[in-house]
Design a protein around this motif. Structure first.
Motif, PDB file in Angstrom:
ATOM      1  N   ASN A  25      11.645   0.608   5.685  1.00 36.05           N
ATOM      2  CA  ASN A  25      12.481  -0.008   4.509  1.00 36.05           C
ATOM      3  C   ASN A  25      10.780  -0.740   3.672  1.00 36.05           C
ATOM      4  O   ASN A  25       9.744  -0.718   4.080  1.00 36.05           O
ATOM      5  N   GLY A  26      11.345  -1.431   3.254  1.00 37.25           N
ATOM      6  CA  GLY A  26      10.358  -2.486   2.450  1.00 37.25           C
ATOM      7  C   GLY A  26       9.043  -2.081   2.086  1.00 37.25           C
ATOM      8  O   GLY A  26       8.302  -2.043   1.541  1.00 37.25           O
ATOM      9  N   GLN A  27       9.900  -1.650   0.434  1.00 36.71           N
ATOM     10  CA  GLN A  27       8.249  -0.883   0.302  1.00 36.71           C
ATOM     11  C   GLN A  27       7.680  -1.766  -0.487  1.00 36.71           C
ATOM     12  O   GLN A  27       6.839  -1.786  -0.392  1.00 36.71           O
ATOM     13  N   ALA A  28       8.212  -2.608  -1.180  1.00 34.92           N
ATOM     14  CA  ALA A  28       7.291  -3.380  -1.737  1.00 34.92           C
ATOM     15  C   ALA A  28       6.028  -4.488  -1.178  1.00 34.92           C
ATOM     16  O   ALA A  28       5.290  -4.861  -1.005  1.00 34.92           O
ATOM     17  N   ASP A  29       6.009  -4.613   0.681  1.00 33.87           N
ATOM     18  CA  ASP A  29       5.927  -5.118   1.792  1.00 33.87           C
ATOM     19  C   ASP A  29       4.449  -4.229   1.988  1.00 33.87           C
ATOM     20  O   ASP A  29       3.476  -4.316   2.120  1.00 33.87           O
ATOM     21  N   VAL A  30       4.763  -2.693   2.202  1.00 34.79           N
ATOM     22  CA  VAL A  30       3.605  -2.210   2.106  1.00 34.79           C
ATOM     23  C   VAL A  30       2.690  -1.590   0.618  1.00 34.79           C
ATOM     24  O   VAL A  30       1.466  -1.734   1.233  1.00 34.79           O
ATOM     25  N   GLU A  31       3.351  -1.849   0.007  1.00 36.96           N
ATOM     26  CA  GLU A  31       2.100  -2.017  -1.407  1.00 36.96           C
ATOM     27  C   GLU A  31       1.002  -2.766  -1.410  1.00 36.96           C
ATOM     28  O   GLU A  31       0.274  -3.101  -1.486  1.00 36.96           O
ATOM     29  N   ARG A  32       2.375  -4.175  -1.073  1.00 39.15           N
ATOM     30  CA  ARG A  32       0.786  -5.946  -1.204  1.00 39.15           C
ATOM     31  C   ARG A  32       0.262  -5.247  -0.142  1.00 39.15           C
ATOM     32  O   ARG A  32      -0.904  -6.467  -0.068  1.00 39.15           O
ATOM     33  N   THR A  33       0.880  -4.884   1.278  1.00 37.97           N
ATOM     34  CA  THR A  33      -0.620  -5.479   2.184  1.00 37.97           C
ATOM     35  C   THR A  33      -1.042  -4.393   2.217  1.00 37.97           C
ATOM     36  O   THR A  33      -2.629  -4.041   2.040  1.00 37.97           O
ATOM     37  N   LEU A  34      -1.322  -2.969   1.479  1.00 31.41           N
ATOM     38  CA  LEU A  34      -1.950  -2.682   0.650  1.00 31.41           C
ATOM     39  C   LEU A  34      -2.767  -2.025   0.124  1.00 31.41           C
ATOM     40  O   LEU A  34      -4.295  -1.962   0.051  1.00 31.41           O
ATOM     41  N   ALA A  35      -3.306  -3.177  -0.821  1.00 29.19           N
ATOM     42  CA  ALA A  35      -3.795  -3.676  -2.335  1.00 29.19           C
ATOM     43  C   ALA A  35      -4.045  -5.024  -1.403  1.00 29.19           C
ATOM     44  O   ALA A  35      -5.382  -5.677  -2.569  1.00 29.19           O
ATOM     45  N   SER A  36      -3.645  -5.628   0.271  1.00 24.16           N
ATOM     46  CA  SER A  36      -4.750  -6.541   0.133  1.00 24.16           C
ATOM     47  C   SER A  36      -6.180  -6.217   0.860  1.00 24.16           C
ATOM     48  O   SER A  36      -7.296  -6.685   0.906  1.00 24.16           O
ATOM     49  N   PHE A  37      -6.461  -4.941   1.376  1.00 19.92           N
ATOM     50  CA  PHE A  37      -7.592  -4.039   1.449  1.00 19.92           C
ATOM     51  C   PHE A  37      -8.501  -4.055   0.588  1.00 19.92           C
ATOM     52  O   PHE A  37      -8.548  -3.774  -0.491  1.00 19.92           O
ATOM     53  N   ALA A  38      -9.382  -4.409   1.469  1.00 23.02           N
ATOM     54  CA  ALA A  38     -11.300  -5.078   0.249  1.00 23.02           C
ATOM     55  C   ALA A  38     -12.080  -4.099   0.985  1.00 23.02           C
ATOM     56  O   ALA A  38     -12.644  -5.563   1.380  1.00 23.02           O
ATOM     57  N   GLU A  39     -12.974  -2.579   0.760  1.00 25.90           N
ATOM     58  CA  GLU A  39     -13.677  -2.600   1.349  1.00 25.90           C
ATOM     59  C   GLU A  39     -14.731  -2.131   0.753  1.00 25.90           C
ATOM     60  O   GLU A  39     -14.295  -1.092  -0.491  1.00 25.90           O
ATOM     61  N   ASN A  40     -15.882  -1.835   0.777  1.00 25.24           N
ATOM     62  CA  ASN A  40     -17.361  -0.917   0.672  1.00 25.24           C
ATOM     63  C   ASN A  40     -17.309   0.745   0.606  1.00 25.24           C
ATOM     64  O   ASN A  40     -17.705   1.527   0.357  1.00 25.24           O
ATOM     65  N   ALA A  41     -16.294   0.743   0.769  1.00 28.52           N
ATOM     66  CA  ALA A  41     -16.166   2.354   1.564  1.00 28.52           C
ATOM     67  C   ALA A  41     -14.387   3.182   1.357  1.00 28.52           C
ATOM     68  O   ALA A  41     -13.963   1.825   0.979  1.00 28.52           O
ATOM     69  N   ARG A  42     -13.834   4.041   0.944  1.00 34.27           N
ATOM     70  CA  ARG A  42     -12.941   4.832   1.439  1.00 34.27           C
ATOM     71  C   ARG A  42     -12.326   4.409   2.266  1.00 34.27           C
ATOM     72  O   ARG A  42     -12.278   4.303   3.203  1.00 34.27           O
ATOM     73  N   VAL A  43     -10.892   3.709   2.343  1.00 37.77           N
ATOM     74  CA  VAL A  43     -10.156   3.534   2.831  1.00 37.77           C
ATOM     75  C   VAL A  43      -8.753   4.427   3.168  1.00 37.77           C
ATOM     76  O   VAL A  43      -8.087   5.078   2.097  1.00 37.77           O
ATOM     77  N   ARG A  44      -8.922   5.221   4.420  1.00 33.52           N
ATOM     78  CA  ARG A  44      -8.021   6.281   4.474  1.00 33.52           C
ATOM     79  C   ARG A  44      -6.132   5.106   5.605  1.00 33.52           C
ATOM     80  O   ARG A  44      -6.606   4.690   5.945  1.00 33.52           O
ATOM     81  N   VAL A  45      -5.162   6.265   5.193  1.00 32.26           N
ATOM     82  CA  VAL A  45      -4.168   5.157   5.461  1.00 32.26           C
ATOM     83  C   VAL A  45      -3.372   6.042   6.223  1.00 32.26           C
ATOM     84  O   VAL A  45      -2.466   7.705   5.492  1.00 32.26           O
ATOM     85  N   VAL A  46      -2.282   5.542   7.118  1.00 27.76           N
ATOM     86  CA  VAL A  46      -1.424   6.929   7.426  1.00 27.76           C
ATOM     87  C   VAL A  46      -0.108   5.633   7.952  1.00 27.76           C
ATOM     88  O   VAL A  46      -0.079   4.880   8.067  1.00 27.76           O
ATOM     89  N   ILE A  47       0.840   6.116   6.934  1.00 28.06           N
ATOM     90  CA  ILE A  47       2.246   5.149   7.108  1.00 28.06           C
ATOM     91  C   ILE A  47       3.225   6.386   7.366  1.00 28.06           C
ATOM     92  O   ILE A  47       3.488   6.928   7.117  1.00 28.06           O
ATOM     93  N   VAL A  48       4.067   5.545   8.729  1.00 28.17           N
ATOM     94  CA  VAL A  48       5.300   6.406   9.303  1.00 28.17           C
ATOM     95  C   VAL A  48       5.985   5.475   8.872  1.00 28.17           C
ATOM     96  O   VAL A  48       5.890   4.508   9.380  1.00 28.17           O
ATOM     97  N   ASP A  49       7.026   6.519   8.483  1.00 26.42           N
ATOM     98  CA  ASP A  49       8.124   6.200   7.141  1.00 26.42           C
ATOM     99  C   ASP A  49       9.487   6.085   8.484  1.00 26.42           C
ATOM    100  O   ASP A  49       9.590   7.792   9.288  1.00 26.42           O
ATOM    101  N   ASP A  50       9.601   5.048   9.310  1.00 27.66           N
ATOM    102  CA  ASP A  50      10.302   5.509  10.792  1.00 27.66           C
ATOM    103  C   ASP A  50      12.171   5.693  10.125  1.00 27.66           C
ATOM    104  O   ASP A  50      13.354   4.511  10.342  1.00 27.66           O
ATOM    105  N   GLY A  51      12.504   6.230   9.502  1.00 24.30           N
ATOM    106  CA  GLY A  51      13.851   6.514   8.568  1.00 24.30           C
ATOM    107  C   GLY A  51      13.511   5.518   8.016  1.00 24.30           C
ATOM    108  O   GLY A  51      15.243   5.620   7.447  1.00 24.30           O
ATOM    109  N   SER A  52      13.517   5.444   6.841  1.00 27.45           N
ATOM    110  CA  SER A  52      13.417   4.161   5.428  1.00 27.45           C
ATOM    111  C   SER A  52      14.536   4.607   5.034  1.00 27.45           C
ATOM    112  O   SER A  52      14.071   6.627   4.154  1.00 27.45           O
ATOM    113  N   THR A  53      15.676   4.069   4.356  1.00 25.59           N
ATOM    114  CA  THR A  53      16.289   4.735   2.817  1.00 25.59           C
ATOM    115  C   THR A  53      16.195   3.793   2.622  1.00 25.59           C
ATOM    116  O   THR A  53      17.011   2.353   2.141  1.00 25.59           O
ATOM    117  N   PRO A  54      15.564   3.974   1.214  1.00 23.92           N
ATOM    118  CA  PRO A  54      15.517   5.369   0.671  1.00 23.92           C
ATOM    119  C   PRO A  54      13.677   5.589   1.431  1.00 23.92           C
ATOM    120  O   PRO A  54      13.373   4.433   1.844  1.00 23.92           O
TER     121      PRO A  54
END
Length: 277
Positions: A25-54
């Motif tokens: 769950n915690g969609q808003a927290d996920v978005e806020r965390t990912l938006a915090s990354f500041a790198e001079n290269a493309r960032v890859r992310v793998v999110i493991v959704d552990d049965g969130s509803t929705p």
């Protein structure tokens, strides 16, 4: 999987790194965390959704590729991280950069950690210093653990030597020692670090890499007793009677077992604030 260093263009210098974030769950927290990354290269992310509803939805973040690995039923962070490491290995990533939903990354964190690991092939896990903040972002205290592998190993039970969501891990090393496990519930990070340090080194960069959100509903609060019991079991298994810090760590965790959570947090803030001055 090869351990040689491929040639990357500057914009793709993090092509073998993936941010690994379990989420329930915690969609808003996920978005806020990912938006915090500041790198001079493309960032890859793998999110493991552990049965969130929705289910968690991948946000549209500039300079970032996001993939979601879905677990149909909530099984806990230990199993989510297991699945995440296996997913990274299948996709050929060499490094897993841990972070949790709600935490924020300091600028350039990924590039700094990758550069260190490239230069120190025997280091399997690299952390960074951490600023602990409240849900509103107010600074509470700093975690500045030892940096060199010998000190990290010596102090592993006495203080927080490695902050889990600030870590970058070698995927092949994590798999070589058996991946994350459910044997020590709520202390899966310490269990992994101890097994890594039997074969490799772990270290910390003496720079701020993470803003850690102290969430009163998080694992450290809601599963605190389970976490302490698991930690005590690990201390017993790896106890070194010749290391005074193992004795001090054992005493500290026994004290934690009988100290109310709110009182413990007040003590931590006082102690770490005094060390920071």
């Amino acid at each position: 999987m090869t351990t040689s260093s491929p040639h990357f263009t500057p914009s793709d210098a993090l092509a073998d790194v993936a941010v690994l974030m379990p989420a329930y769950n915690g969609q808003a927290d996920v978005e806020r965390t990912l938006a915090s990354f500041a790198e001079n290269a493309r960032v890859r992310v793998v999110i493991v959704d552990d049965g969130s509803t929705p289910p968690i939805v991948a946000p549209n973040v500039p300079n970032m590729d996001i993939e979601i690995v879905r677990v149909p039923q909530n099984g806990g962070i230990e199993r989510a991280l297991q699945a995440g490491i296996e997913a990274l290995a299948e996709r050929g990533y060499r490094y897993a950069a841990r972070i949790d939903a709600g935490d924020l990354a300091a600028p350039g964190r990924l590039a700094k950690q990758r550069a260190y690991l490239e230069a120190h092939p025997n280091v399997a896990g690299l952390g960074m210093w951490t600023q602990v903040v409240s849900r509103t972002g107010a600074p509470l205290f700093s975690l500045r653990p030892a940096t060199d592998p010998a000190s990290v190993r010596r102090l592993r039970f006495f203080r927080t030597s490695l902050v889990h969501p600030a870590m970058m891990l070698r995927v092949d090393a994590v798999r070589a020692v058996g991946n994350y496990r459910v044997a020590y519930r709520a202390a899966e990070d310490l269990d992994l670090f101890l097994r890594l340090m039997e074969r490799y080194d772990c270290a910390n960069l003496p720079e701020l890499g993470l803003y850690y959100e102290l969430n009163e509903g998080g694992i450290s609060a809601t599963k605190r007793r389970r976490q302490i019991v698991s930690t005590l079991k690990l201390q017993w298994r790896y106890f070194n009677a010749c290391n005074v810090y193992d004795w001090l760590g054992l005493a500290k965790n026994l004290l934690h077992l009988v100290t109310p959570y709110t009182a413990l947090q007040k003590i931590k803030r006082t102690v770490f604030a005094s060390h920071a001055t």
